[in-house]
Design an enzyme around this catalytic site. Structure first.
Site, mmCIF file in Angstrom:
data_model
loop_
_atom_site.group_PDB
_atom_site.id
_atom_site.type_symbol
_atom_site.label_atom_id
_atom_site.label_comp_id
_atom_site.label_asym_id
_atom_site.label_seq_id
_atom_site.Cartn_x
_atom_site.Cartn_y
_atom_site.Cartn_z
ATOM 1 N N GLU A 126 83.210 45.242 37.127
ATOM 2 C CA GLU A 126 83.147 43.855 36.689
ATOM 3 C C GLU A 126 83.174 43.761 35.169
ATOM 4 O O GLU A 126 82.804 44.705 34.458
ATOM 5 C CB GLU A 126 81.854 43.191 37.187
ATOM 6 C CG GLU A 126 81.813 43.003 38.685
ATOM 7 C CD GLU A 126 80.551 42.287 39.127
ATOM 8 O OE1 GLU A 126 80.570 41.729 40.229
ATOM 9 O OE2 GLU A 126 79.549 42.286 38.380
ATOM 10 N N HIS A 134 69.530 49.298 32.877
ATOM 11 C CA HIS A 134 69.663 48.362 33.988
ATOM 12 C C HIS A 134 68.431 48.324 34.893
ATOM 13 O O HIS A 134 68.490 47.785 35.993
ATOM 14 C CB HIS A 134 70.917 48.663 34.828
ATOM 15 C CG HIS A 134 72.174 48.728 34.018
ATOM 16 N ND1 HIS A 134 72.722 47.630 33.402
ATOM 17 C CD2 HIS A 134 72.972 49.783 33.680
ATOM 18 C CE1 HIS A 134 73.810 47.988 32.743
ATOM 19 N NE2 HIS A 134 73.981 49.283 32.887
ATOM 20 N N ARG A 151 65.104 41.466 50.223
ATOM 21 C CA ARG A 151 63.738 41.984 50.366
ATOM 22 C C ARG A 151 62.865 41.308 49.327
ATOM 23 O O ARG A 151 63.340 40.531 48.496
ATOM 24 C CB ARG A 151 63.716 43.493 50.126
ATOM 25 C CG ARG A 151 64.340 43.898 48.794
ATOM 26 C CD ARG A 151 64.215 45.366 48.506
ATOM 27 N NE ARG A 151 65.027 45.796 47.393
ATOM 28 C CZ ARG A 151 64.701 45.690 46.117
ATOM 29 N NH1 ARG A 151 63.556 45.118 45.776
ATOM 30 N NH2 ARG A 151 65.500 46.122 45.158
ATOM 31 N N LYS A 161 78.221 45.008 48.179
ATOM 32 C CA LYS A 161 78.403 44.062 47.085
ATOM 33 C C LYS A 161 79.819 43.484 47.046
ATOM 34 O O LYS A 161 80.016 42.325 46.692
ATOM 35 C CB LYS A 161 78.049 44.727 45.757
ATOM 36 C CG LYS A 161 76.550 44.975 45.599
ATOM 37 C CD LYS A 161 76.230 45.573 44.248
ATOM 38 C CE LYS A 161 74.725 45.660 44.024
ATOM 39 N NZ LYS A 161 74.028 46.402 45.073
#
Length: 660
Positions: free
Chosen positions: A200, A235, A292, A116
């Site tokens: 973040e 999440h 994917r 990431k």
């Protein structure tokens, strides 16, 4: 086109791929672990190969065993599904080296988007909007905490190699950062073998909107519009819908362009999803790209009239994309709900067991059910506890909502606890009904989502009748349905005897008496009132007239539990046996028990510690997630019967605890 493919996955996605291959005339090979020897995908495939023991690390994550199975069966290609090896660049390379087509993006694209931090840098170069944060290599806890302090709280810690909500924590205060970081890193190591994280800024009241992209080997790429996946818990997505409510044409075009730019930046081929965090003012930021197919892809298929698995197969075989961008359009509205074996009243703990009774909605042009299980199958502790995905479609969102409510009411599951009731309450909340969507919706609607004891007087009466009317197969010879031993009508010489039924639901308990009549029942409530209920029963299905309404309900007895299925959903009652009921409590008040099978990650206090109610005591890892078990009351921890790394069974005593 391929003539035979191997599916390196399990559950509903394996069954989904098999269905598309069967329609296209492609033979399929299933692989399975010891726990999945009799699984539905194994029964559906043309061939099946055993690849190892139950844990995924010893079976579905063994690329060598999967490649050996492909060679043995002559499979030309491998479809990885989602999860397991679907985003493993090393596996994609190994397929290429073996001369077997990997039905997915190039290994280079998986690597580029799999990290990431590196992906963020690449997206910045491509001009894709990014969330402010730290995406670098340094991982010292003190340094990362300093970065979080500079970004400003709340922040989000995310596993760099992760997905599916694993290795991810929202942190509200600086003093909580280090503990949250340690938990994220443990979870990331267990799930992905990599504990690198990024930090973040947490966007307040964010929506999670993702764009379905598709590229081919001829340089073309398109986006198949968006999905709103804002309704999440920890999440992890709970409900998904397409198109996103309130999406303007201008914002859709901007997000679609950004997603295609992201895909082109890595030379993407195949199905992928570019995920964005969208703010309330129309701003949006790149979050990650899943290289994917996604669990929620059916809602996109519904509104676009496409089969994305077929697209995957055609593109992997070297064919161009079946449609250009200007040939794609949106038709109607689709919603997906994930039916899980989990107990919403116990913190969504996974539930394991055998599906002794399973009835799902009947598929139609408006309702689709994707499942990897059938009645008699088991939900094990080794894999994701999904029972089915329920997908509905209608010409508009209001119609799709009505169909979803009915689809959830049509679910009948006995043997494990499910989240069906929670989902019905969720789609009925004001926020979801009126599309006031953000990732905090479930927390915001907490009161409306709490399971209440809302059974009416009529349901208590119907529950008592259902107990009397439900046959118990073990009491008679099934070959002779007319045997007197099959009768449950309380027959006595002279007059029928009442069946005395102490029933309990939550904290509410009532004792009812039921007398069968020639065409119905008399039911006496515990206030002494007797209600005459005209009706009849057939194999556990009760049809009755009560309180001016015609009812048709189904009862299923599972031990001392009665599952009552109505048009409004499922209700569960405990049937107490006043004669034979054990005096021993089902739980030991002097101990803390494992709520499911799993592995002990850590014990968090010292023996002899005085603790307050809610103090974290043990971290248990089960079904790829960490669960923190807390003190049930103020008291003393006398000692632990387990240690880190130990595997435990459901109900095992973990802590010797004394309340007071």
């Amino acid at each position: 086109m391929f003539t035979k493919i191997l599916i390196a996955n399990r559950g509903e996605i394996a069954c989904r791929v098999i269905a598309t291959c069967r329609r296209l005339g492609i033979a399929t090979v299933a692989v399975y672990s010891e726990a999945d020897r009799n699984a539905r995908h194994v029964r559906l495939a043309d061939e099946a190969i055993a690849i190892g023991a139950a844990p995924a690390s010893e079976s579905y994550l063994r690329s060598d065993a999967i490649l050996d199975a492909a060679r043995l069966t002559g499979a030309q290609a491998i479809h990885p599904g989602y999860g397991f090896l679907s985003e493993n660049a090393g596996f994609a390379d190994a397929c290429a080296a073996a001369g077997i087509t990997f039905i997915g993006p190039p290994a280079s694209a998986i690597r580029a988007m799999g990290d990431k931090s590196a992906a963020k840098a690449l997206m910045a170069q491509a001009g894709v909007p990014l969330t402010p944060g730290y995406h670098g290599e340094r991982q010292e806890p003190a340094f990362l905490r300093t970065q979080a302090d500079a970004i400003g709280y709340p922040v989000l810690i995310k596993a760099s190699a992760g997905g599916g909500g694993k290795g991810m924590r929202k942190v509200e205060r600086s003093e909580d950062f280090v503990d949250a970081l340690a938990s994220c890193q443990r979870e990331a190591r267990a799930a992905f073998g990599n504990d690198h994280v990024l930090v973040e800024k947490y966007v307040e009241r964010p929506r999670h909107i993702e764009i379905q992209v598709f590229g081919d080997g001829h340089g073309d790429a398109v986006f198949l519009f968006e999905r709103d996946c804002s309704v999440q818990r920890r999440h992890q997505k709970v409900l998904e819908e397409a198109p996103a409510p309130g999406m303007t044409a201008e914002r859709r075009a901007a997000m679609g362009k950004a997603a295609v730019d992201a895909a082109r930046a890595v030379g993407y081929v195949g199905a992928g999803t570019v995920e964005f965090i969208a703010g309330p003012e129309g701003d949006f930021y790149f979050m990650e790209m899943n290289t994917r197919l996604q669990v929620e892809h059916p809602v996109t298929e519904y509104i676009t009239g496409t089969d994305l698995v077929e697209w995957q197969l055609r593109v992997a075989a070297g064919q161009p994309l079946p449609k250009r961008q200007d040939e794609l359009s949106i038709h109607g509205h689709a919603i997906e709900a994930r039916l899980y074996a989990e107990d919403a009243d116990r913190g969504f703990l996974p539930s394991t067991g055998t599906l002794r009774h399973l009835r799902l909605p009947v598929p139609s042009a408006h309702v689709r059910v994707d499942t990897g299980v059938e009645e008699g199958d088991s939900i094990t502790p080794y894999y994701d506890p999904m029972i089915a995905k329920l997908i509905v479609w209608d010409v508009d969102r209001a119609g799709a909502l009505r169909r979803m409510r009915q689809a959830l009411a049509d679910c009948q599951v006995v043997g494990v606890t499910t989240n069906a009731g929670f989902l019905r309450r969720l789609v009925g909340t004001d926020s979801f009904t009126h599309a006031v969507l953000d990732t905090a919706l479930i927390e915001r609607e907490h009161d409306a989502l709490a399971a209440g004891q809302d059974s009416t007087d009529a349901l208590w009466v119907l529950a008592a009748i259902a107990v009397v009317a439900t046959p118990v197969a073990a009491t008679h010879d099934a070959r002779d349905p007319h045997s007197p031993w099959a009768a449950r009508d309380g027959w006595r010489l002279g007059r029928a005897a009442p069946r005395v039924l102490p029933l309990q639901q939550g904290d509410h308990r009532h004792t009812l008496r039921v007398w069968p009549l020639a065409e119905g029942w008399n039911v006496q409530r515990d206030d002494g009132a007797i209600v005459t209920v005209p009706g009849h029963s057939d194999a556990g299905t009760v049809t009755a007239q009560l309180e001016g309404q015609r009812w048709r309900v189904q009862g299923r007895l599972d031990g001392d539990q009665l599952h009552l299925f109505t048009a409004q959903g499922a209700h569960r009652f405990t049937v107490h046996d006043p004669v034979g009921e054990s005096e021993q409590s089902a739980t030991d008040a002097g101990s803390l028990l494992a709520p499911m099978p799993g592995k002990i990650v850590a014990t968090l206090v010292a023996a002899g510690a005085q603790v307050k109610r809610g103090t974290p005591l043990v971290v248990l890892e089960a079904m790829k997630m960490e669960h923190t078990l807390q003190a049930p009351a103020d008291g003393t921890v006398h000692g632990f019967r387990v240690q880190a790394g130990q595997q435990v069974l459901d109900g095992a005593v973990l802590v010797d605890f004394e309340a007071g």
